[in-house]
Design an enzyme around this catalytic site. Structure first.
Site, PDB file in Angstrom:
ATOM      1  N   PRO A  19       0.832  -1.207   0.000  1.00 23.91           N
ATOM      2  CA  PRO A  19       0.000   0.000   0.000  1.00 23.91           C
ATOM      3  C   PRO A  19       0.865   1.255   0.000  1.00 23.91           C
ATOM      4  O   PRO A  19       1.858   1.306   0.714  1.00 23.91           O
ATOM      5  CB  PRO A  19      -0.807  -0.113   1.298  1.00 23.91           C
ATOM      6  N   ALA A  21       0.253   5.493   0.081  1.00 25.08           N
ATOM      7  CA  ALA A  21      -0.595   6.683   0.066  1.00 25.08           C
ATOM      8  C   ALA A  21      -0.197   7.561  -1.124  1.00 25.08           C
ATOM      9  O   ALA A  21       0.984   7.796  -1.356  1.00 25.08           O
ATOM     10  CB  ALA A  21      -0.429   7.442   1.378  1.00 25.08           C
ATOM     11  N   CYS A 109       3.299   2.569   9.767  1.00 27.68           N
ATOM     12  CA  CYS A 109       3.464   3.909   9.194  1.00 27.68           C
ATOM     13  C   CYS A 109       4.348   4.777  10.097  1.00 27.68           C
ATOM     14  O   CYS A 109       4.075   4.918  11.299  1.00 27.68           O
ATOM     15  CB  CYS A 109       2.108   4.573   8.990  1.00 27.68           C
ATOM     16  N   GLY A 218      10.433  -4.677   1.226  1.00 30.50           N
ATOM     17  CA  GLY A 218      11.553  -3.745   1.262  1.00 30.50           C
ATOM     18  C   GLY A 218      12.584  -4.034   0.203  1.00 30.50           C
ATOM     19  O   GLY A 218      13.182  -5.097   0.186  1.00 30.50           O
TER      20      GLY A 218
HETATM   21  C1  LIG Z   1       4.741   7.190  -0.926  1.00 29.97           C
HETATM   22  C2  LIG Z   1       4.577   6.036   0.012  1.00 29.97           C
HETATM   23  C3  LIG Z   1       3.375   5.847   0.669  1.00 29.97           C
HETATM   24  C4  LIG Z   1       3.209   4.756   1.547  1.00 29.97           C
HETATM   25  N1  LIG Z   1       1.989   4.558   2.127  1.00 29.97           N
HETATM   26  C5  LIG Z   1       1.795   3.433   2.887  1.00 29.97           C
HETATM   27  C6  LIG Z   1       0.485   3.109   3.378  1.00 29.97           C
HETATM   28  O1  LIG Z   1      -0.503   3.808   3.121  1.00 29.97           O
HETATM   29  N2  LIG Z   1       0.374   1.976   4.122  1.00 29.97           N
HETATM   30  C7  LIG Z   1       1.452   1.151   4.394  1.00 29.97           C
HETATM   31  O2  LIG Z   1       1.288   0.118   5.056  1.00 29.97           O
HETATM   32  N3  LIG Z   1       2.673   1.437   3.934  1.00 29.97           N
HETATM   33  C8  LIG Z   1       2.856   2.537   3.166  1.00 29.97           C
HETATM   34  N4  LIG Z   1       4.091   2.774   2.617  1.00 29.97           N
HETATM   35  C9  LIG Z   1       5.183   1.790   2.833  1.00 29.97           C
HETATM   36  C10 LIG Z   1       5.201   0.761   1.716  1.00 29.97           C
HETATM   37  O3  LIG Z   1       4.024  -0.011   1.726  1.00 29.97           O
HETATM   38  C11 LIG Z   1       6.410  -0.188   1.850  1.00 29.97           C
HETATM   39  O4  LIG Z   1       6.348  -0.806   3.105  1.00 29.97           O
HETATM   40  C12 LIG Z   1       7.744   0.544   1.743  1.00 29.97           C
HETATM   41  O5  LIG Z   1       7.741   1.441   0.655  1.00 29.97           O
HETATM   42  C13 LIG Z   1       8.920  -0.456   1.584  1.00 29.97           C
HETATM   43  O6  LIG Z   1       8.762  -1.255   0.451  1.00 29.97           O
HETATM   44  P1  LIG Z   1       9.580  -0.943  -0.920  1.00 29.97           P
HETATM   45  O7  LIG Z   1      11.045  -0.965  -0.576  1.00 29.97           O
HETATM   46  O8  LIG Z   1       9.172  -2.036  -1.857  1.00 29.97           O
HETATM   47  O9  LIG Z   1       9.162   0.422  -1.351  1.00 29.97           O
HETATM   48  C14 LIG Z   1       4.284   3.851   1.770  1.00 29.97           C
HETATM   49  C15 LIG Z   1       5.493   4.056   1.105  1.00 29.97           C
HETATM   50  C16 LIG Z   1       5.661   5.118   0.236  1.00 29.97           C
HETATM   51  C17 LIG Z   1       6.974   5.293  -0.476  1.00 29.97           C
END
Ligand SMILES: Cc1cc2nc3c(=O)[nH]c(=O)nc-3n(C[C@H](O)[C@H](O)[C@H](O)COP(=O)(O)O)c2cc1C
Length: 335
Positions: A19, A21, A109, A218
């Site tokens: 997810p 935002a 979050c 991640g």
């Molecule tokens: C712009 C943005 C918004 C995010 N919003 C949420 C959210 O609404 N809920 C949530 O559980 N994690 C949120 N995250 C975290 C991501 O779900 C994820 O855990 C994090 O980006 C790490 O994964 P990645 O390395 O694949 O990006 C957000 C991350 C980003 C960059």
């Protein structure tokens, strides 16, 4: 990858959109599903706001579509078990959510606005409260007569000294969580540095006796990084966040590469067409919203689709001042 079961739901290819935002609009989630994401949760939506304001005010962010989404999932955040009881009851009484398949709770979050209310990653400092939230959500689902698994998404710790991760996730699983997704960073790390897969592995191990799947999250962006995350964490599935922004093809890439097929990169034209498709979808999904507002909100997303193109900087600049779909089309030289 092996299929997994989250509660009563079979997941054949357990790679999901994380997810995000501002990025997890329904239109984008549908596209990611077509590209192979097993499911794509909404961004975080306030349980308290649903409790007191109903669904109307949250609908842009919380909308699901059981026809276009295989497994519709909503993510809620909050700090009071009673807010979850009320929000889940309201959701499940509403015609729009009859097709909901999974309910996810945000426990990771790091944004101060969320943390200072005791929600998101703040719940890691209060495992008892977090457990009560899971129990309240599970009970509210049952009382509404549904069979919907409740899942949790969390991080490796509240701060860098926090070693409570394994106990925390174990408590969530014992309280009824049907799956736990662990982002390999602590709260103060936000998105910096690298995901700590060893910490995720320890947490995964702690949940094993409860027989529920664990997803790692991640830094996954292709087949190689997916394999590394799976190997190092021992997790059953993955969530992909940032690498999917402007790049829904990432799910096809990961699946192709894990299964030994060659992945064909989308062309610049295909990326531009996909940008427009997501934008038109956002417009159609929000008929009551002013077109300018939809385009302005999409300004944060558009540069990700253009990244890597020759002369991208000028196109990105132009897109970031666009206020209508026609303007976007003109900049992209699309009909
Ligand atoms: C712009 C943005 C918004 C995010 N919003 C949420 C959210 O609404 N809920 C949530 O559980 N994690 C949120 N995250 C975290 C991501 O779900 C994820 O855990 C994090 O980006 C790490 O994964 P990645 O390395 O694949 O990006 C957000 C991350 C980003 C960059």
């Amino acid at each position: 990858m092996n299929p997994v079961k989250i509660g009563n739901i079979n997941i054949d290819n357990p790679i999901c959109l994380a997810p995000m935002a501002g990025f997890s609009a329904l239109s984008f989630r549908v596209i990611c599903g077509e590209m192979g994401a097993a499911y794509c949760p909404t961004e975080l939506v306030s349980a308290r706001s649903i409790r007191y304001n109903g669904l109307g005010r949250n609908s842009r962010y919380s909308m699901i579509d059981p026809v276009r989404e295989k497994i519709p999932v909503i993510q809620l955040f909050g700090s009071e078990p009673e807010d979850f009881t009320a929000a889940v009851s309201k959701l499940l009484a509403s015609p729009e959510y009859q097709g909901l398949k999974i309910l996810d709770i945000n426990m990771g979050c790091p944004v101060p606005k969320v943390v200072k209310t005791g929600s998101g990653s703040a719940l890691m400092t209060d495992p008892l409260r977090a457990s009560k939230i899971v129990e309240a959500a599970v009970r509210a689902v049952e009382q509404a007569g549904f069979d919907i698994p409740v899942t949790c998404k969390t991080r490796t710790g509240y701060d860098d000294r926090d070693k409570g991760g394994p106990d925390f996730v174990r408590a969530l699983a014992e309280s009824g969580a049907a799956m736990i997704c662990i982002h390999g960073r602590t709260r103060p790390q936000m998105y910096a540095g690298y995901a700590d897969y060893d910490a995720v592995a320890k947490m995964t191990e702690a949940v094993r006796p409860c027989n529920i799947p664990v997803f790692a999250n991640g830094d996954v962006k292709d087949g190689k990084s997916a394999l590394k995350a799976l190997d190092r964490t021992g997790a059953d599935g993955l969530m992909v966040g940032r690498a999917a922004r402007g790049n829904p093809w990432v799910f096809r890439r990961i699946t192709d590469e894990l299964e030994g097929r060659e992945f064909t990169e989308p062309t610049d034209l295909e990326k531009r067409q996909m940008l427009l498709r997501e934008l038109m979808g956002r417009r159609e999904d929000n008929p009551d919203c002013d077109e300018g507002a939809v385009v302005r909100e999409f300004r944060a997303v558009m540069p990700f689709y253009i990244k890597g193109e020759e002369g991208a900087a000028a196109v990105k600049r132009a897109l970031c001042s666009a206020s209508s779909i026609d303007e976007v089309k003109e900049i992209l030289e699309l009909d």
